[in-house]
Scaffold this active site. Structure first.
Site, PDB file in Angstrom:
ATOM      1  CG  HIS A 415     -23.204  21.798  66.825  1.00  0.00           C
ATOM      2  ND1 HIS A 415     -23.260  23.171  66.784  1.00  0.00           N
ATOM      3  CD2 HIS A 415     -23.617  21.378  65.606  1.00  0.00           C
ATOM      4  CE1 HIS A 415     -23.679  23.560  65.601  1.00  0.00           C
ATOM      5  NE2 HIS A 415     -23.910  22.488  64.864  1.00  0.00           N
ATOM      6  CG  ASP A 417     -26.992  20.972  63.170  1.00  0.00           C
ATOM      7  OD1 ASP A 417     -26.308  21.983  63.322  1.00  0.00           O
ATOM      8  OD2 ASP A 417     -26.554  19.923  62.664  1.00  0.00           O
ATOM      9  CG  ASP A 527     -21.688  22.642  61.584  1.00  0.00           C
ATOM     10  OD1 ASP A 527     -20.753  22.321  60.837  1.00  0.00           O
ATOM     11  OD2 ASP A 527     -22.788  22.070  61.574  1.00  0.00           O
ATOM     12  CG  HIS A 738     -25.396  26.370  60.895  1.00  0.00           C
ATOM     13  ND1 HIS A 738     -25.279  26.620  62.238  1.00  0.00           N
ATOM     14  CD2 HIS A 738     -25.229  25.040  60.749  1.00  0.00           C
ATOM     15  CE1 HIS A 738     -25.038  25.486  62.873  1.00  0.00           C
ATOM     16  NE2 HIS A 738     -25.011  24.514  61.994  1.00  0.00           N
TER      17      HIS A 738
END
Length: 1206
Positions: A415, A417, A527, A738
């Site tokens: 993951h 970001d 997330d 997000h």
């Protein structure tokens, strides 16, 4: 007592107490044991205390003893039982085994001993002596020598039974990288090391390409130096000379700068490194060095002056320390001893089983004994002992599971970001580092599968690391590197509009199909801080019926009741949803992760499969060699669930085919009971999002109309701006990531996001102007003033013409107008649906707005024939009534438009959270620095203004307006905001009795409770709404609308709109400065649907646009699209993506009911087809385009997309 075996009421803790039978201990419940095995009421903590089971150590005060063990067959318990059995019955080994066959495989001591010694005090030498006697007896009876060896091994475990804690720590220290590395196994991992031959350095404040870096000047440097400042880049040229005597060895390059880095060789990125939280500090140069391989190697290391999680000052989420430096602590060659590494991994897996499998499970002790035995046989100075230790491990790990074991589908994941505690530009390098490492692992582990989301990140790697991208494409084709998600980025799940969600899937799925040949089958959003109730329908429209996340495990109050279920959206669409039960998207594939997956799974009675995602995440990194080695050992091991290297498709297909019939269904939004502050934090980002959403709507509509209007012309044809629009959309969708749109990011990201919004608005306004001009074809010398309506219903409202434009427009004097203090001209306009009209005198007289001062009440009263509003000296609404019915909107004795300030100190996540206890700190603003005074007196608009201090540094300046013909009171607000962890809201106590409030969401609305009956109700003390929220009772209600806000709170009859927060992490300057926004309150009779609240909120966000129209009388008014049913909104008109002569129309049912509508157009449309959100034709539904219109049937909140062919 005459019986020497019966000690009654003895004070000796070693003697049996209260025994009524010289050969039997009293109250023994185990039928297999009839001997003195129960120590009763003893003061010796090593004895059995108050137990009904002779094999249960119960309530012991000794923390080193086994507690509450219920399995009577445990070796540790039976060992002691057998020992005492032989000591006190004078039975031989054979007699004991014959009397109790269970003992045959239990280690015991020789019968020759005469003293009843305590087991824990028996010396190891005495044990060995007893062993010799026992082995002799077994030999005499013809037992195999192998069994005697087995007893030898089991005997070594007898010591374990005495002290579990010490044994655990013994094994842990044996493989520790901190303790005793001079004598333990870990210290032998790198038996040979050599320094680098030379090390040179180049520093740059920019993130430059490899080809740029290698041409720069490099200066000598050395290990131990510090490098910075934060966000700078440091390139190192490293030359290596591998010693010839290392041939046959596995050679690695070790680099630890305490930061992130990328290793380059021959112009190719080969592996990422990270020396901070998630250590990956070595690179394999060769698995086995031979003479044919180069011994002289040159590497380049691209070091980023930031850690995996940025450079927070003090804590991870604190604002970055701008002056942070990083120390190069290691740069060297080393030989890795593969035998040591493999043995370390065996140890790690087995000791984790001992630690994390329940102590009530014998497998935990078997693992502990096995690890202890491995330590016993492993002499770190003698490599020949390693094989014996590994054989013990193999024998233990080869014991298989039963057929009913839970199956874990393990998938590598990373993951990343797209921006968070680092800027967008650094994310590009994080992708390169992480994915280069992943590809390198795939070369060594062909069964390794890796899931990867976010088309934007693939696009970045394609642009910046083209050769790496080619390798990724190859691995995608082989099924190892698996694109998932289907969206451009992993976007926020609450704030984006319905059309924004659609474009996330449209841009994402089109990219994946083009680059990898297939659409994604799973929506991947692990997330995000909550999930809109319309997502299941939007997913289905993009060809996705599967969903994976884990974020709801973060909920603070209530635990979500499912891990595998069907999720049903607003319209009834369903998808199969899975929350990995390990509650993480970044496990380390350890034993505890497997055990938690099974233990935590709330639907394991319904399904026997689940997903485990492993790999370092958030800041990237991904899976490591250690993780893959663990999984290789844990594939099918007794005591643990089965593990399979799998893929999302294999997992979901398994559940769909075999287990889906028993699943439960969750209806509506997936609300996260945490991070509700993200509905408000970084207000400028949220404002930019809302403004750009409407700007895109306008550009696409006007560009489509201009393209259609000119497409038949030989000259002066308008070209639809496909590429400029696509570029703008990609920037916009990126900002919906997000941690960006929610505002939980550092200042550098905020600056980037606002710059992107500015670029979109600058380019977009230019495109909109060009398209409008080409469509209307107006010449300044022969034109009239007019208005353009981009919404799909007729509108009559005030048009605001800026001062500079008003002087250029020829406005007929018969048109009612009013000039404001700033030069803006207000005019009455009537405009058809998605069309334009010249400004003309209204057919009927307008009711002029009035403003007066009520000296008795000390307030100002605004009226327009529909509503009357009384405003007190502080700008608070004391009364808001409907003149026709006399119905009052403000609760008796209460004040509307009351600004309130709350303390906003969360538990940890500063920008993210607003805790429930903030409501206990409510402080109404009661001072005024400039009392209400009249600024506009009509006839088209009345306005009053007030200024309210918040603190010495902050204030609110507000203009309250009422327009002629309007049903709403508007509040145009400016705030100068310089607070520290305060939360500003505005509240309206309403004269309404209701248990639910209604909030707009993407393509619809949903209801939430206004009470706190249950913990689920109370946990929703702050919720997300889009353009409006409404509190209604039978036949009356009040709506609160806004132009850029999302946080709401409705408790009882009080509704609050969240305006500004002031967190200090991760952006210490979050929301500081000047803000402008507008909200409005609208009382209404009947339902909000019938009263036009939905349309009014759209109009607040999208006012009529001033325009110059041709003077031709036949061109003074025109509507391009009309929709007959007001519940159906034509949201989008755009050129089709792949059809050259087609346009796309997207509509949705907004009121929540079944209905039909006619969609009509004056464009030269020849036929229409239903299509999905990816603009692929749905051949199952036939539509007829007749007489310039098509009939459509809608279910509640249904989205319908049409391809209209020209």
């Amino acid at each position: 007592m005459s019986d020497p075996l019966l000690y009654n009421n003895s004070s000796d803790p070693l003697l049996f107490n209260n025994i009524s039978d010289p050969l039997l201990f009293n109250n023994i419940s185990d039928p297999l044991l009839s001997d003195p095995l129960l120590y009763n009421s003893s003061s010796d903590p090593l004895l059995y205390n108050n137990s009904s089971d002779p094999l249960l150590f119960n309530n012991s005060s000794d923390p080193l003893l086994f507690n509450n063990i219920s399995d009577p067959l445990r070796f540790e318990s039976m060992l002691q039982c057998y020992y005492w059995h032989l000591r006190h019955t004078n039975m031989s080994y054979h007699q004991a085994s014959e009397a109790c066959p269970i003992y045959d495989d239990v280690l015991a001591f020789s019968c020759a001993s005469n003293d009843a010694k305590r087991l824990d005090l028996a010396s190891f030498e005495e044990v060995e002596q007893d062993l010799d006697g026992l082995k002799l007896k077994r030999t005499r009876t013809g037992l195999e020598e192998a069994k005697a060896t087995r007893i030898q091994n089991l005997l070594s475990m007898s010591v374990v039974a005495k002290n579990r804690r010490a044994t655990l720590e013994r094994v842990e220290k044996f493989i520790s990288n901190i303790y005793f590395t001079d004598v333990n196994l870990r210290g032998r991992l790198y038996p040979k090391k050599a320094p680098v031959t030379s090390l040179h350095h180049h520093c740059t404040a920019e993130r430059i390409r490899y080809d740029q870096a290698v041409s720069r000047e490099f200066k000598p440097t050395q290990v131990g130096h510090n490098f910075g400042k934060t966000w700078s880049t440091h390139w190192f040229k490293v030359t290596l000379d591998i010693p010839e005597h290392w041939e046959g060895s596995e050679v690695r390059f070790i680099w630890d700068s305490g930061s992130e880095a990328m290793v380059w060789q021959d112009g190719e990125p080969i592996q990422g490194l990270s020396g901070d939280t998630y250590s990956r500090t070595d690179v394999i140069l060769t698995k086995r060095l031979d003479k044919t391989q180069p011994h002289h190697i040159t590497l380049y290391v691209e070091m980023a002056a930031n850690g995996m999680f940025g450079a927070g000052q003090g804590t991870m989420i604190s604002a970055p320390d701008p002056n942070r430096t990083f120390t190069l602590s290691r740069a060297e060659l080393a030989v890795l001893d593969r035998d040591v590494y493999n043995l370390l991994m065996d140890f790690e897996v087995i000791i984790d089983m001992a630690k994390h499998i329940s102590e009530e499970n014998q497998r935990s002790y078997q693992a502990l004994y096995t690890a202890n035995q491995m330590v016993n046989v492993c002499d770190v100075r003698d490599k020949s002992t390693y094989a014996q230790a590994r054989e013990i491990a193999r024998n233990f790990l080869s014991q298989r599971n039963g057929d009913s074991q839970h199956v874990i589908h393990a998938m590598g994941h990373c993951h990343i970001d797209s921006a968070w505690l680092w800027p967008y530009a650094e994310t590009i390098r994080k992708c390169g580092r992480s994915w280069a490492s992943t590809i390198r692992l795939m070369e060594e582990y062909p069964q390794f599968t890796f899931t990867c989301s976010q088309a934007q990140q693939f696009a970045w790697v394609k642009q910046h690391y083209p050769t790496l991208y080619q390798k990724i494409q190859a691995r995608v084709a082989e099924g190892q590197f698996i694109p998932v998600g289907g969206t451009w980025v992993e976007m926020d799940g609450n704030i984006p509009s319905g059309e924004s969600f659609v474009r996330q899937f449209l841009f994402g799925q089109k990219f994946f199909k083009k680059e990898f040949g297939a659409y994604c089958k799973e929506f991947w959003l692990p997330d995000t801080f909550g999930y809109s109730a319309q997502l299941p329908q939007i997913m289905a429209g993009a060809g996705i019926y599967r969903f994976l996340t884990q974020k709801l495990s973060w909920s603070l109050v209530n635990k979500f009741p499912h891990h595998m279920f069907y999720w049903e959206g607003l319209d009834g669409s369903r998808c199969l949803a899975h929350f990995p039960p390990a509650d993480s998207y970044g496990t380390e594939a350890k034993t505890q992760d497997l055990l938690k997956t099974v233990k935590n799974h709330k639907d394991k009675g319904r399904v026997n499969n689940s997903v485990l995602l492993y790999g370092h995440g958030d800041g990237g990194g991904g899976p490591t060699e250690d993780m893959l080695e663990r999984l290789k050992r844990l594939t099918d091991v007794d005591g643990l669930p089965r593990v399979a290297m799998s893929s999302p498709d294999k997992f979901f297909s398994k559940v769909e085919q075999e287990e889906s019939s028993n699943l439960c269904t969750w209806v509506g939004e997936l609300y996260l009971e945490l991070h509700q502050g993200t509905f408000t934090t970084q207000a400028q980002i949220k404002k930019g999002n809302r403004q750009c959403e409407f700007l895109f709507h306008n550009i696409e509509l006007m560009a489509t109309l201009a393209w259609v209007a000119t497409r038949g012309k030989d000259t002066n044809r308008y070209e639809y701006p496909c590429e400029p629009l696509a570029h703008m959309w990609r920037l916009f969708l990126l900002n919906q990531f997000h941690d960006v749109l929610p505002g939980s990011c550092i200042k550098a990201v905020v600056d980037d996001a606002l710059q992107y919004y500015q670029e979109i608005q600058t380019s977009g306004c230019k495109l909109l102007g060009e398209a409008t001009e080409r469509l209307l074809s107006a010449k300044s010398s022969a034109s009239v003033a007019g208005a353009v309506n981009t919404l799909s219903w007729d509108r009559e409202e005030l048009l605001e013409i800026p001062a500079g434009l008003a002087s250029k427009m020829m406005i007929d004097s018969s048109v009612p107008q009013q000039e404001l203090d700033d030069g803006t001209v207000l005019v009455c306009a009537s405009c058809p649906s998605m069309g334009y009209a010249a400004l003309e005198a209204p057919e009927s007289d307008l009711w002029p707005v009035s403003v007066s001062v009520d000296e008795h009440q000390g307030s100002v009263v605004l009226e327009n024939g529909y509503i009357s509003a009384s405003i007190d000296y502080m700008g608070r609404v004391t009364s808001l009534g409907l003149l026709e019915t006399g119905r009052e909107a403000i609760a008796p004795g209460c004040l509307g438009n009351q600004f309130v300030l709350f303390d906003d100190v969360p538990l940890y996540w500063d920008a993210w959270d607003v805790m429930d206890y903030h409501l206990e700190t409510r402080k109404p603003l009661t001072d005024v620095s400039q009392q209400v005074h009249i600024t506009e007196s009509g006839p088209l608009r009345a306005a009053v203004q007030v200024q309210i201090p918040i603190s010495d540094a902050s204030y609110i300046k507000q203009t309250i307006t009422l327009d002629t013909g309007s049903m709403e009171l508007r509040f145009h607000t400016q705030v100068e905001w310089h607070e520290n962890r305060k939360f500003l809201k505005v509240e309206f106590p309403l004269h309404v009795r209701t248990t639910e409030a209604t909030y707009e969401t993407a393509f619809g609305h949903l209801r939430r409770p206004t009470h706190q009956n249950t913990s689920w109700d109370w946990a929703r003390y702050e919720v997300c709404g889009h353009k409006w929220a409404d509190l209604s009772e039978y036949n009356f209600g009040v709506a609160l609308m806004n132009d850029c806000k999302y946080g709401h709170c409705a408790q009882g009859n009080v509704i609050r709109l969240s305006l500004l927060k002031s967190p200090k992490a991760p952006d210490s300057e979050a929301d500081m400065g000047h803000h402008t926004f507008t909200y409005a309150i609208m009382p209404h009779m009947g339902t909000f649907q019938d009263a036009g609240v939905i349309q009014a909120a759209y109009s607040l966000n999208q006012p009529l646009l001033p325009a110059q129209l041709p003077a031709d009388p036949d061109s003074r008014s025109h509507s391009f699209f009309t929709v007959s049913n007001p519940a159906v909104i034509l949201e989008t008109v755009k050129k089709a993506e792949d059809q050259e002569n087609a346009i796309v129309l997207r509509l949705y049912e907004s009121c929540g009911g079944h209905g039909t509508t006619a969609v009509s157009s004056t464009l030269p449309i020849t036929r229409v087809d239903r299509c999905n959100l990816l603009e692929e034709v749905d051949s199952s539904t036939a539509l007829q385009w007749e007489g310039g219109s098509v009939q459509l049937s809608f279910t509640p909140f249904q989205i319908i997309t049409l391809l209209a062919y020209l």
